[in-house]
Design a protein around this motif. Structure first.
Motif, PDB file in Angstrom:
ATOM      1  N   ARG A  98      19.863  51.993  42.737  1.00  0.00           N
ATOM      2  CA  ARG A  98      21.190  52.404  43.221  1.00  0.00           C
ATOM      3  C   ARG A  98      21.816  51.409  44.183  1.00  0.00           C
ATOM      4  N   ARG A  99      21.000  50.733  44.961  1.00  0.00           N
ATOM      5  CA  ARG A  99      21.526  49.765  45.941  1.00  0.00           C
ATOM      6  C   ARG A  99      22.402  48.716  45.276  1.00  0.00           C
ATOM      7  N   TRP A 100      22.043  48.324  44.068  1.00  0.00           N
ATOM      8  CA  TRP A 100      22.784  47.289  43.352  1.00  0.00           C
ATOM      9  C   TRP A 100      23.704  47.875  42.286  1.00  0.00           C
ATOM     10  N   VAL A 101      23.214  48.878  41.598  1.00  0.00           N
ATOM     11  CA  VAL A 101      23.964  49.441  40.483  1.00  0.00           C
ATOM     12  C   VAL A 101      25.206  50.192  40.957  1.00  0.00           C
ATOM     13  N   ASP A 102      25.079  50.993  42.010  1.00  0.00           N
ATOM     14  CA  ASP A 102      26.215  51.805  42.436  1.00  0.00           C
ATOM     15  C   ASP A 102      27.433  50.964  42.843  1.00  0.00           C
ATOM     16  N   PRO A 103      27.274  49.929  43.657  1.00  0.00           N
ATOM     17  CA  PRO A 103      28.459  49.109  43.953  1.00  0.00           C
ATOM     18  C   PRO A 103      28.984  48.361  42.717  1.00  0.00           C
ATOM     19  N   ALA A 104      28.079  47.902  41.872  1.00  0.00           N
ATOM     20  CA  ALA A 104      28.512  47.160  40.680  1.00  0.00           C
ATOM     21  C   ALA A 104      29.289  48.057  39.728  1.00  0.00           C
ATOM     22  N   THR A 105      28.771  49.251  39.474  1.00  0.00           N
ATOM     23  CA  THR A 105      29.410  50.132  38.500  1.00  0.00           C
ATOM     24  C   THR A 105      30.586  50.908  39.092  1.00  0.00           C
ATOM     25  N   GLY A 106      30.552  51.156  40.383  1.00  0.00           N
ATOM     26  CA  GLY A 106      31.606  51.939  41.009  1.00  0.00           C
ATOM     27  C   GLY A 106      32.781  51.126  41.501  1.00  0.00           C
ATOM     28  N   TYR A 107      32.551  49.824  41.740  1.00  0.00           N
ATOM     29  CA  TYR A 107      33.618  48.996  42.315  1.00  0.00           C
ATOM     30  C   TYR A 107      33.821  47.672  41.573  1.00  0.00           C
ATOM     31  N   VAL A 108      32.754  46.912  41.391  1.00  0.00           N
ATOM     32  CA  VAL A 108      32.891  45.552  40.855  1.00  0.00           C
ATOM     33  C   VAL A 108      33.361  45.562  39.397  1.00  0.00           C
ATOM     34  N   VAL A 109      32.656  46.282  38.531  1.00  0.00           N
ATOM     35  CA  VAL A 109      33.048  46.292  37.116  1.00  0.00           C
ATOM     36  C   VAL A 109      34.435  46.911  36.943  1.00  0.00           C
ATOM     37  N   PRO A 110      34.745  48.060  37.586  1.00  0.00           N
ATOM     38  CA  PRO A 110      36.123  48.552  37.466  1.00  0.00           C
ATOM     39  C   PRO A 110      37.172  47.563  37.978  1.00  0.00           C
ATOM     40  N   ALA A 111      36.849  46.813  39.013  1.00  0.00           N
ATOM     41  CA  ALA A 111      37.802  45.809  39.518  1.00  0.00           C
ATOM     42  C   ALA A 111      38.008  44.694  38.506  1.00  0.00           C
ATOM     43  N   LEU A 112      36.935  44.228  37.884  1.00  0.00           N
ATOM     44  CA  LEU A 112      37.061  43.184  36.863  1.00  0.00           C
ATOM     45  C   LEU A 112      37.857  43.691  35.662  1.00  0.00           C
ATOM     46  N   LEU A 113      37.595  44.923  35.257  1.00  0.00           N
ATOM     47  CA  LEU A 113      38.372  45.514  34.173  1.00  0.00           C
ATOM     48  C   LEU A 113      39.843  45.633  34.568  1.00  0.00           C
ATOM     49  N   SER A 114      40.084  45.946  35.823  1.00  0.00           N
ATOM     50  CA  SER A 114      41.458  46.067  36.309  1.00  0.00           C
ATOM     51  C   SER A 114      42.191  44.733  36.265  1.00  0.00           C
TER      52      SER A 114
END
Length: 144
Positions: free
Chosen positions: A30-46
């Motif tokens: 979760r330490r890595w996955v939660d920020p990546a899936t909750g913020y980073v990937v949605p930001a890149l998609l955005s």
């Protein structure tokens, strides 16, 4: 180009969803996955969404948001349709990340979160609605 962008963004979102659900069962992730899936990937998609939307916005004849017919005309342009798809990918993943983080923090079992996350992946608002309606019944920490 649109097919390649579709394939890349869809595959990236799928990997993120799998990681998000797996991290419910493996807390160390979760330490890595939660920020990546909750913020980073949605930001890149955005970013991809914004580039497509602003690059192709004016290319639809009569397209817009004033009526169903104008929305249909807007999405008749493949690149704008792709932008719409990426919009879904970004927002559903962002909401899924929020559900996963708040559900885990509230002590909700991964076995209960998983079908809600799958519903959010497949039909975003339905998964969100299921979570907000069922969370008080699933969580020992209702006030979280």
């Amino acid at each position: 180009m649109p097919e390649a962008v579709f394939s890349i963004t869809s595959a990236g979102a799928m990997v993120a969803w799998v990681a998000l659900i797996a991290a419910r069962f493996i807390p160390a992730l979760r330490r890595w996955v939660d920020p990546a899936t909750g913020y980073v990937v949605p930001a890149l998609l955005s970013v991809a969404y914004g580039v497509l939307l602003f690059s192709y916005w004016g290319q639809s004849d009569g397209g817009g948001f004033a009526s169903l017919a104008s929305v249909s005309a807007l999405f008749a342009v493949p690149e704008v349709l792709l932008a719409g798809w990426i919009h879904y990918l970004a927002f559903d993943l962002f909401v899924g990340g929020w559900i996963a983080r708040t559900g885990s923090a509230a002590g909700i079992s991964p076995l209960l979160l998983t079908p809600i996350l799958l519903a959010t992946f497949l039909a975003g608002p339905v998964g969100y609605l299921a979570y907000v309606l069922l969370r008080p019944l699933m969580s020992p920490k209702v006030g979280s």
